[in-house]
Each structure stands twice: as C-alpha cells, then as structure tokens.
Design an enzyme around this catalytic site. Sequence first.
Site, PDB file in Angstrom:
ATOM      1  CG  HIS A 169      -2.168  -0.979   0.999  1.00  0.00           C
ATOM      2  ND1 HIS A 169      -3.362  -0.650   1.226  1.00  0.00           N
ATOM      3  CD2 HIS A 169      -2.139  -2.131   0.615  1.00  0.00           C
ATOM      4  CE1 HIS A 169      -4.457  -1.380   0.761  1.00  0.00           C
ATOM      5  NE2 HIS A 169      -3.581  -2.576   0.683  1.00  0.00           N
ATOM      6  CG  HIS A 171      -4.006 -11.225  -1.767  1.00  0.00           C
ATOM      7  ND1 HIS A 171      -5.079 -10.874  -2.806  1.00  0.00           N
ATOM      8  CD2 HIS A 171      -3.450 -10.216  -1.521  1.00  0.00           C
ATOM      9  CE1 HIS A 171      -5.060  -9.747  -2.734  1.00  0.00           C
ATOM     10  NE2 HIS A 171      -4.093  -9.285  -2.031  1.00  0.00           N
TER      11      HIS A 171
END
Length: 337
Positions: free
Chosen positions: A125, A249
């Site tokens: 991010h 993920h």
Amino acid sequence: MQLQLIGTTSQCCGHWLQQHKLVQSVPCRRQRGQNCKALQTDEHGPRSNQLTGIRRRDALQHAAGTALLLSTPSWLVGSICLPAAAQASGQPSQLGAAAKAAVAKALTKVVSKPKAPVILRLAYHDAATYSAAAGDGGANASVRFELDRPENTGLKRGWSLMQQVAESLKGTAAENRVSYADLIALAGAHAVAICGGPSIDVPVGRVDATGPDPTNRMASEKAGASALIANFADKGLGVQQLVALSGAHTLGAKGFGDPVTFDNAYYKALIAKPWLNPNDSMASMIGLPSDHALPDDPECLMQIELYAADIQQFFADFAEAYLQLTSLGAQWANNTV
C-alpha cells in the site's frame, strides 16, 4: 559517512534494466522461455526501438517502468534517519554487514510470523500509489499520512510496528542509514522470508515523503481482471508482476492455506475456485472479488497455472516483482549522509 553504491537497476516485465552512460543490452529470461533483450539505454534515456520480441503493450510497460528511474527529482524531503539536507539525486545502495545485521535483529524482534501479513500489506500500500503517467507517488513512506483512507483500514498496526523497528535501530550501525520508506520495504521482505518465502535483498536510500500521495491509486477489491491489468500498467508493471504480487494474498486470513505460510496455495485455489461450491457456504469467503477475477483473463490464467505447478518459479518472479514494486517512484538520497 559514505554510502556504498550499487548500480541502478530495475526489473520490468521480468527484465533487469541496467542504467549506465554506456549503451548496454542485458540478456534475460522471458516468462515462457523465449530469448530477448532488455531495453537498451544511453545517456539520453531509453531507446524503445531496441526492444525485440515484445508486444506493443509490453513495450509501453517497459518505458513506464524505466521512466521512474530516469526522472530527476527536484524536491527535498526529511526522513527519520536521513538528514533533512539529503537530496533525492542519488542511487540505491546496499547496507554494510553491521548495519544489515542491526536491521535484521530489529525486524526479528518486532515482526513475528503472526504480524507478517499486515507488514507485507503495508509495503504494497505504500508503493502502489505510484502512477507513471502522473510521475508521482510510490515507495516513500507516505502511507503513514494515509492510514485513515478506506483502503488502508487495519494498517495503523503495521505502521506502529515500523515505529518500533525505527526506535530499535537507534545507537546501532543502521542509524542514519535507513529511512521509513526503506524500513517498510525491508520489513515486507522480512515478512516473506520468515513465512517460508524467498529471500529478497532490498536496497536502501529511499527518501521519505513529507505528506500523503494522491488518492484513488489503488485498484478496488472488486475490480475485474481488465481493471487490475490497467491499474498495474499505470505503474509500469505487467501481467506477470500483477499475478506474482497477488500471490502475497497467500498470507493472512483470506482463506488461501496457512495464513502464515508463504507458498503457492493461492494459485491452486484460483484454479480450483472453491468459492463456486454451492454446498459450502463458507467457501464464498475465500479471497476477494479481485482474486476471483484473475483467472478470467487468459494471460493471468497462464501465469496462475505456472505458479500453481512450480513454486520455485513463483518465488523467483515474486522476488523480482517485489524489488520493482518497492522502487516505484522512489527518490534516492545522494551518496553522502
């Protein structure tokens, strides 16, 4: 104090692009075993007409990825460790043995396996605000100013860990050698390694931003494959990087295997599509809509199948993609701090 410099390199679409004043073509491996040459450069910048065996879209991604390395920054920013007077006009560097050991010790103390998922997410991010078209954003620790944005929910805990790491480095050989942006990138690599993933040697020298990056740079969790590909293309990244980085993920509570084991369970699940099982009400909770959409694209599916069958190939491509991700938009301090 003199920083030890290394050659400026960036990996784009599987290539390491070496930036020198002499023209240099670097042979490399393509994802499907084809031989080609990386983008050639000289003192005037990238020579896109030297690309061979690469489609037009890939060529554009090469140019976008290389542009971030060739830009000349014009602003100064402070850092938790780098002096405020440091100018963003340098190159990536490697920590010496003592400084590297100090960082490793601090990360080991603060970032354990259960904390690895939030740290890896923080690294993504921070860097994924980069836009090649706009020429701003990227791996600059601006995420610390962006923690209240909806897409960054839960990252305050990750940022708190980075502050603890920075505090642990005071009085060590790493003091004055790493910025917050460096720590975030180094911590993400540490998170991958302690969970059984590849070892990634991350360079340092990033200069910290003094404010937030622009909004709306992250792809939606509900994005389809075409939107995800377009979002990554704007960062100078291709389908290979999209699919490889999505493999992160596999860590966390998204339902892809052991939440603290970095492996290729994510790709095996994308092929099996357990969320489509009408007899398992919990299966719909596995992954995000954007994860479910990846196999719908033929190019993405090819990479997914490759990584599901070959974990070592996934590790190699993830390591290269992570190094590129954590260099996106980075402004590098000069060699004297």
